[in-house]
Design a protein around this motif. Structure first.
Motif, PDB file in Angstrom:
ATOM      1  N   VAL A 442      32.686 -33.846  16.024  1.00 32.54           N
ATOM      2  CA  VAL A 442      32.785 -34.773  14.887  1.00 32.54           C
ATOM      3  C   VAL A 442      34.251 -35.093  14.589  1.00 32.54           C
ATOM      4  CG1 VAL A 442      32.352 -35.036  12.401  1.00 32.54           C
ATOM      5  CG2 VAL A 442      30.581 -34.064  13.871  1.00 32.54           C
ATOM      6  N   ILE A 443      35.087 -34.078  14.633  1.00 33.53           N
ATOM      7  CA  ILE A 443      36.505 -34.291  14.338  1.00 33.53           C
ATOM      8  C   ILE A 443      37.144 -35.221  15.379  1.00 33.53           C
ATOM      9  CG2 ILE A 443      38.772 -33.125  14.357  1.00 33.53           C
ATOM     10  CD1 ILE A 443      37.529 -30.881  12.763  1.00 33.53           C
ATOM     11  N   GLU A 451      42.577 -37.564   8.908  1.00 31.33           N
ATOM     12  CA  GLU A 451      43.827 -37.837   8.192  1.00 31.33           C
ATOM     13  C   GLU A 451      43.579 -37.950   6.698  1.00 31.33           C
ATOM     14  OE1 GLU A 451      47.130 -37.763   8.573  1.00 31.33           O
ATOM     15  OE2 GLU A 451      46.310 -36.818  10.394  1.00 31.33           O
ATOM     16  N   GLN A 452      42.571 -38.803   6.365  1.00 27.33           N
ATOM     17  CA  GLN A 452      42.253 -39.050   4.959  1.00 27.33           C
ATOM     18  C   GLN A 452      41.848 -37.766   4.230  1.00 27.33           C
ATOM     19  OE1 GLN A 452      39.204 -42.085   4.705  1.00 27.33           O
ATOM     20  NE2 GLN A 452      40.291 -43.390   6.154  1.00 27.33           N
ATOM     21  N   ALA A 453      41.089 -36.927   4.942  1.00 30.04           N
ATOM     22  CA  ALA A 453      40.548 -35.727   4.294  1.00 30.04           C
ATOM     23  C   ALA A 453      41.655 -34.815   3.772  1.00 30.04           C
ATOM     24  CB  ALA A 453      39.653 -34.969   5.263  1.00 30.04           C
ATOM     25  N   PHE A 463      31.890 -34.912   6.081  1.00 30.10           N
ATOM     26  CA  PHE A 463      31.947 -34.178   7.353  1.00 30.10           C
ATOM     27  C   PHE A 463      30.757 -33.232   7.506  1.00 30.10           C
ATOM     28  CE2 PHE A 463      36.346 -35.582   7.573  1.00 30.10           C
ATOM     29  CZ  PHE A 463      36.494 -35.798   8.937  1.00 30.10           C
ATOM     30  N   VAL A 464      30.414 -32.545   6.409  1.00 33.34           N
ATOM     31  CA  VAL A 464      29.265 -31.627   6.472  1.00 33.34           C
ATOM     32  C   VAL A 464      28.020 -32.403   6.891  1.00 33.34           C
ATOM     33  CG1 VAL A 464      27.752 -30.097   5.147  1.00 33.34           C
ATOM     34  CG2 VAL A 464      30.221 -30.036   4.755  1.00 33.34           C
ATOM     35  N   GLY A 465      27.853 -33.590   6.282  1.00 33.69           N
ATOM     36  CA  GLY A 465      26.704 -34.436   6.618  1.00 33.69           C
ATOM     37  C   GLY A 465      26.669 -34.784   8.105  1.00 33.69           C
ATOM     38  N   ILE A 483      33.888 -23.281   8.229  1.00 33.22           N
ATOM     39  CA  ILE A 483      34.637 -23.613   9.454  1.00 33.22           C
ATOM     40  C   ILE A 483      35.332 -24.968   9.290  1.00 33.22           C
ATOM     41  CG2 ILE A 483      34.481 -23.936  11.956  1.00 33.22           C
ATOM     42  CD1 ILE A 483      32.003 -22.090  11.890  1.00 33.22           C
ATOM     43  N   LEU A 484      34.628 -25.918   8.689  1.00 30.36           N
ATOM     44  CA  LEU A 484      35.213 -27.247   8.473  1.00 30.36           C
ATOM     45  C   LEU A 484      36.479 -27.156   7.635  1.00 30.36           C
ATOM     46  CD1 LEU A 484      32.440 -29.904   7.758  1.00 30.36           C
ATOM     47  CD2 LEU A 484      34.422 -30.191   9.250  1.00 30.36           C
TER      48      LEU A 484
END
Ligand code: ADP
Ligand code: MG
Length: 491
Positions: A442-443, A451-453, A463-465, A483-484
């Motif tokens: 995903v990353i 970047e935005q996060a 991201f979790v979604g 982990i995220l």
């Protein structure tokens, strides 16, 4: 009687506010094999006039003999309504002529009924209030037969199967103030009768019917003149009948008219009540003690014995569910509304988290059963199966989301929840390596979002979604979160 009035219950008329006042007379058919004064069967259906003894047909010289089972059931009901039980009561003749009443009178109880004052505690779902409705009396009486007018162009027929069946007439004080309260009262009363097993409460079969007395007044005034709406046979119709009757009375009063005390009928198709007859008074019936029947007498020990044999009633059960399982008052009252759902709940909750059990039953199971038009006794998911699903969540074998899919599979296909999870690979992924791999993917696919996060940590949810999607909902959400956070550098 001048308690402060909740403004939400008032009806707005053209000339100001009005309050509705309602009292009900419920006729509940006693659960018994035989009729009140004869040995004929009470079974529903059967050919016309096939359950009729000579007593029910009022043949000359026949004598009524009281059925002890009906007396027992009336006393048990009185106890369930926390009412005074009268150790001595009498039967009276209520005289009137009707083709389906061959005796020319109904045997009823007038001045001294078997049960005196009691009360019913009622939760009103629409307002969240709990009200106490006082019971004035409960008496035993015979049901009438049935006239049938639509089988022949010029003749009417009479079916006496119902004639002489025992009814309990349960009379409330005029304590109800809205259609919502009236509906909730009948629902609760029916629940109590069903727990006791003294009336099956089946309104479709006419085994529970309501005469609804309605009047209106200005808040704080004396009671107004009432009309009695006869024989309303569904809870929904009770509510509708009250609304339309109150509006009819308000319109008359606001027009400067006055209400005539009368007996009316509710027509659900037209949504109106119409006059049946002017109100009859007790003296019209020429009541007198039935000379064929001795006063009904029993001793306190007999009553005490019946009291000991009562089942746990809905109010007690509700209190116990709140205390033992930590349920909210709302959840507890939903679950105790039927004995079968209360039993189901207890089976699921035994040795598990009671709140989780209640949530699953109320939010998932009831909704799903409803869609299927089934009640809980016909549930394709047994208490053991639902318990199994809840265990799998507790053990973190499956996530809450997968549990819903699993529930649907068990509902439609049956099977052991644990086996299904095993066979279909529905297990939650807790293995950090596998989760990490999904996260890395995903990353890698969303460098701009990464970047935005950094500046906007709320993006974590997005991201979790994505990771959950990537893993078919099977990743352990807690592990994904942790982990995220570390990979994105969010605190
Ligand atoms: P009756 O003997 O004429 O049947 P009751 O006094 O026994 O009259 O009352 C019958 C029912 O009517 C009871 O349920 C009672 O609560 C209800 N009732 C009495 N007065 C009123 C009123 N003013 N408005 C609404 N209901 C009423
Ligand atoms: Mg009455």
């Amino acid at each position: 009687m001048n308690a402060p009035v909740n403004p939400k219950k008032l009806i707005k008329g053209a000339t100001g506010d009005w309050e509705i006042v309602i009292g009900m007379e419920i006729h509940a058919q006693v659960t018994s094999q035989a009729k009140l004064f004869s040995g004929a069967a009470t079974a529903f259906g059967g050919d016309p006039n096939s359950h009729v003894s000579l007593v029910d047909a009022a043949m000359p010289g026949m004598l009524p003999v009281i059925n002890e089972e009906c007396v027992r059931q009336a006393i048990r009901t009185g106890l369930g309504l926390k009412a005074e039980i009268n150790l001595k009561s009498t039967f009276d003749r209520k005289n009137y002529f009707y083709p389906d009443l061959p005796q020319g009178y109904q045997i009823s109880q007038y001045k001294s009924p078997i049960v005196g004052e009691g009360e019913v505690i009622v939760d009103v779902p629409e307002t969240g209030e709990t009200i106490t409705v006082r019971i004035e009396r409960l008496h035993l009486e015979q049901d009438a037969g049935k006239s049938i007018h639509d089988l022949h162009p010029t003749l009417s027929f009479v079916d006496l199967n119902r004639s002489g069946v025992a009814l309990m007439e349960i009379v409330s004080k005029p304590d109800l103030r809205s259609a919502d309260e009236a509906r909730a009262y009948v629902t609760k009363l029916r629940t109590i009768l069903r727990y006791l097993g003294t009336c099956d409460g089946d309104m479709d079969k006419g085994n529970l019917r309501a005469d609804v007395n309605v009047s209106v007044r200005r808040p704080g005034d004396e009671f107004g003149t009432r009309c009695e709406i006869k024989n309303v046979n569904s809870i929904r119709f009770i509510g509708q009948a009250i609304e339309v009757e109150a509006r009819r009375q308000i319109a008359i009063l606001e027009d400067g008219g006055k209400i005539d005390q009368e007996t009316r009928l509710f027509d659900p198709n037209k949504g109106e009540t119409r006059s049946m007859r002017s109100k009859e008074e007790a003296h019209d019936y020429r009541y007198f003690p039935d000379p064929d029947l001795l006063p009904l007498e029993f001793d306190q020990a007999y009553v005490d014995d019946l009291a000991k044999g009562l089942p746990e009633l809905p109010d007690q059960k509700k209190a116990r569910f709140m205390a033992d399982y930590g349920l909210s008052p709302y959840d507890a009252s939903v679950l105790v509304a039927e004995r079968s759902s209360a039993d189901y709940f207890e089976e699921v909750a035994k040795g598990r988290d009671g709140k989780a059990a209640a949530n699953w039953i109320i939010n998932e199971l009831f909704g799903r059963l409803n869609k299927e038009g089934k009640d809980i006794t016909e549930s394709p998911v047994s208490a053991a199966q639902l318990g199994g699903i809840i265990d799998l969540i507790g053990e973190q074998v499956i996530s809450g989301k997968i549990a819903k899919d699993l529930f649907e599979i068990v509902f439609t296909e049956g099977g052991d929840p644990r086996d299904i999870v095993e066979k279909r690979g529905m297990k939650q992924v807790t293995d950090a390596g596998a989760i990490e791999k999904a996260i890395d993917e995903v990353i890698a696919a969303n460098p701009d979002k990464v970047e935005q996060a950094k500046a906007k940590p709320t993006l974590l949810g997005w991201f979790v979604g994505q990771v959950m999607k990537q893993t078919g909902g099977k990743a352990n959400p807690q592990a994904v979160n942790e982990i995220l956070k570390s990979k994105l550098g969010i605190e």
